[in-house]
Design a protein around this motif. Sequence first.
Motif, PDB file in Angstrom:
ATOM      1  N   CYS A 167       7.622  27.420 -48.942  1.00 52.22           N
ATOM      2  CA  CYS A 167       8.637  27.624 -47.909  1.00 52.22           C
ATOM      3  C   CYS A 167       9.800  28.502 -48.340  1.00 52.22           C
ATOM      4  O   CYS A 167      10.734  28.699 -47.560  1.00 52.22           O
ATOM      5  CB  CYS A 167       9.140  26.269 -47.406  1.00 52.22           C
ATOM      6  N   ILE A 191       6.269  31.179 -46.135  1.00 52.35           N
ATOM      7  CA  ILE A 191       6.468  30.943 -44.705  1.00 52.35           C
ATOM      8  C   ILE A 191       7.633  29.961 -44.560  1.00 52.35           C
ATOM      9  O   ILE A 191       7.518  28.798 -44.952  1.00 52.35           O
ATOM     10  CB  ILE A 191       5.205  30.373 -44.027  1.00 52.35           C
ATOM     11  N   TYR A 192       8.722  30.429 -44.020  1.00 51.19           N
ATOM     12  CA  TYR A 192       9.863  29.543 -43.804  1.00 51.19           C
ATOM     13  C   TYR A 192       9.523  28.506 -42.736  1.00 51.19           C
ATOM     14  O   TYR A 192       8.715  28.753 -41.841  1.00 51.19           O
ATOM     15  CB  TYR A 192      11.091  30.345 -43.381  1.00 51.19           C
ATOM     16  N   GLY A 194      11.490  27.119 -40.268  1.00 42.48           N
ATOM     17  CA  GLY A 194      11.967  27.488 -38.948  1.00 42.48           C
ATOM     18  C   GLY A 194      12.328  26.276 -38.100  1.00 42.48           C
ATOM     19  O   GLY A 194      11.918  25.144 -38.376  1.00 42.48           O
ATOM     20  N   PHE A 379      14.373  32.649 -38.474  1.00 44.83           N
ATOM     21  CA  PHE A 379      14.001  31.249 -38.653  1.00 44.83           C
ATOM     22  C   PHE A 379      13.630  30.552 -37.348  1.00 44.83           C
ATOM     23  O   PHE A 379      13.719  29.336 -37.255  1.00 44.83           O
ATOM     24  CB  PHE A 379      15.132  30.492 -39.358  1.00 44.83           C
ATOM     25  N   CYS A 384       7.744  31.721 -37.399  1.00 42.96           N
ATOM     26  CA  CYS A 384       7.329  31.234 -38.717  1.00 42.96           C
ATOM     27  C   CYS A 384       5.939  30.619 -38.666  1.00 42.96           C
ATOM     28  O   CYS A 384       5.068  30.928 -39.490  1.00 42.96           O
ATOM     29  CB  CYS A 384       8.337  30.209 -39.231  1.00 42.96           C
TER      30      CYS A 384
END
Length: 393
Positions: A167, A191-192, A194, A379, A384
């Motif tokens: 993340c 992959i953030y 969000g 975000f 995301c």
Amino acid sequence: ILGEFPSVTETFIQQEIDYISEENQIFILALKRGGRFSYDEKEKLNRYNLKYIPSLFSIATIKAHIKFPYKIRLLKKYVSLFKGGRAITFFKEIKYVMSSIHLFLWLKERKIDHIHAHFANAPTSIAMVLSDLASIPYSFTAHANDIYVNFYNLRSKIEKALFVVTCTKYNKIHLEKYLENSVDINKIHVIYHGIDPVFWKYREPVLKLPEPLRIIFIGRLVEKKGLIYLLKAIKTLIDIGINIHCRVIGEGHLADDLNSFCEENHLLGSVSFLGWRSRNEIRSFLLKSDVFILPSIVARDGDRDGIPNVLLEAMSCGIPVISTHVSAIPELIINGVNGVLIPEKDPDRIVEAIDYLVVNPSQRVALIQSARETINNKFDFTKCNSFLRELLK
């Protein structure tokens, strides 16, 4: 595969599952049942194909061993554990294999194509064994504690995974160093998490702040959240005559110690410990706050935050944020642009940051507006989670 479901501190996972399930049939395996969730979440559970992993020595697990079709493969798996010579981890590995045997037929009956685990510890350990037994590929998402503190067999987990998600960029760099050159690092994707900016609705900022100044902290009451340093800063502010009130939302094993600190320093009239609150309640409290502060630190055992979702939520709601230069937080907050970053474990700098936001109203408004743009552009959870959905495809 999840450690706990539903989880009050991991709502981003449920949000991810909701999004992925729009194009895929999702089955959830959880090691244990979540202890607390709202009525809306209970209703949502009816949509999930949810199964809780039974205890190791249950009748169901014994029957699963009897029904397991590949007895030689199973025997080899257990023999390999005995030959491993890892006394400390032997019982952990036995537990993962026994859990996987029970789940083998369950997966086959449902024609599962892929296994994805959240957290690189127990859920991924089960995913790796289950993948080996059932010849189904797996992937996993790594977070923070599971790769800095309670990690186990991490190199092997990454090598055998089809892909790995983490993340933050900070985590990716850590994993790449850990792996050296033994695997293709291109399989590690950032992959953030969000959030939903519609739910975390924006409140237009005001130039003049009310009295008392309303500070809010949201997080588990554990060492890495650094709440004690905020409480020390509040004591300083009160001592110099600043009218202030701080709401603390969260639970954890340090609750009694933190309450004692407030009692000893006569802060109970200025600090309210509100315990656990639902998402709707948290949103309401944020919209009634003037400053959000999360003084994260690197704990003595190495535990640390990634990018705490509460920072995203506060920024989305239009609350100015103060946090620290710890871990991946600078990937979200740019000091002086969309928030304020200070060194960890420094109450005096917290005092200075609060004063800066109070005496510079136009700059505070600019930070708030920039923070909301950051959430919308980078975000938003749909953007995301779409990356993960493409990886699964």
